[in-house]
Motif scaffolding. Sequence first.
Motif, PDB file in Angstrom:
ATOM      1  N   TYR A 217       0.815  -1.214   0.000  1.00 48.46           N
ATOM      2  CA  TYR A 217       0.000   0.000   0.000  1.00 48.46           C
ATOM      3  C   TYR A 217       0.852   1.268   0.000  1.00 48.46           C
ATOM      4  CZ  TYR A 217      -3.687  -3.242   1.376  1.00 48.46           C
ATOM      5  OH  TYR A 217      -4.577  -4.286   1.411  1.00 48.46           O
TER       6      TYR A 217
ATOM      7  N   GLU B  19      -6.209   1.664   4.179  1.00 48.02           N
ATOM      8  CA  GLU B  19      -5.757   0.271   4.302  1.00 48.02           C
ATOM      9  C   GLU B  19      -4.573   0.169   5.267  1.00 48.02           C
ATOM     10  OE1 GLU B  19      -6.319   1.769   1.482  1.00 48.02           O
ATOM     11  OE2 GLU B  19      -7.876   0.616   0.432  1.00 48.02           O
TER      12      GLU B  19
ATOM     13  N   ASN C  66      -5.728   0.577   8.847  1.00 48.91           N
ATOM     14  CA  ASN C  66      -6.369  -0.646   9.347  1.00 48.91           C
ATOM     15  C   ASN C  66      -5.322  -1.654   9.820  1.00 48.91           C
ATOM     16  OD1 ASN C  66      -8.932   0.289   8.832  1.00 48.91           O
ATOM     17  ND2 ASN C  66      -9.083  -0.661   6.809  1.00 48.91           N
TER      18      ASN C  66
END
Length: 291
Positions: free
Chosen positions: A176, A268, A271
């Motif tokens: 990411y 993302e 998280n």
Amino acid sequence: MIHSMTGYGQTVVNHNNKKIHIEIKSLNSKNLDVTTRIASIYREHEIEIRQTIATQLQRGKIDLAIWIEHNTEHASLPIDPQIIKTYYTQLKDIITQADMPEPTDWLQTILRMPDAILHNQVETLEEEEWTTVHNAINQAITQLIDFRKQEGTALQAMFQEKISNIATLMQQIDKYETQRVDKIKSRIIDNLQQLHEVEYDRNRLEQELIYYIEKLDISEEKQRLANHLTYFTQTMNDQPGQGKKLGFIAQEMGREINTTGSKSNNAEMQNIVVKMKDELEQIKEQVLNVL
């Protein structure tokens, strides 16, 4: 190999007409905190007992109890006959004057009165008896240490699992991270292009983008976190008594995870950071129980 601060040990020894019970328990504590409940005959050795505990157990909230169970089949109760007669006479007079019913069992009633049974006889502690008790105390401490080892093995397995989970989650951030930088650049350029009446220097824009992206770079945080994970594992495999050090390392791990989260700027990645925090919180909770 780490040891837990939680432990339990118990021994029972017989000496003459006595059954001597020794029970020792330990819980987590920042320092050594020893509480004793010792039968009066052994209190002259309390300092020696505390020194023995401090030498072998190092840290924890320690509770030691030593009590004696007399074998009444072979030991006669020291009753004072004169006191028994005096109590009977006085109670008989009171009951008669107050017109009260007499007890169904006079003897049991009087034996409960103060000094009817001479519990406070002065006992002399023989060297042989103290040697027996001292050895029993060491046996109970050994049992407690074995208990600590077993608990420590379970804790170490849990810690290793959590460390591995954090390392795996940290690697998941990589995919990411590149996407995040590209998204940031695209978003800024798209917003500028929508401002038709505003002219901007593309070279200056590139410089600002580089500066902005460098502030969001988490390469150092990831490297330091990886080092802390390795150091935590190495410390677990050192000699027992590393609980405080493991706590300090866990704190440093938390700082790197928190900084990574504040720099993420990506749903993302954030998280994943939350999952890492959850794993670390479980480590912090249990590391308080490590010797």
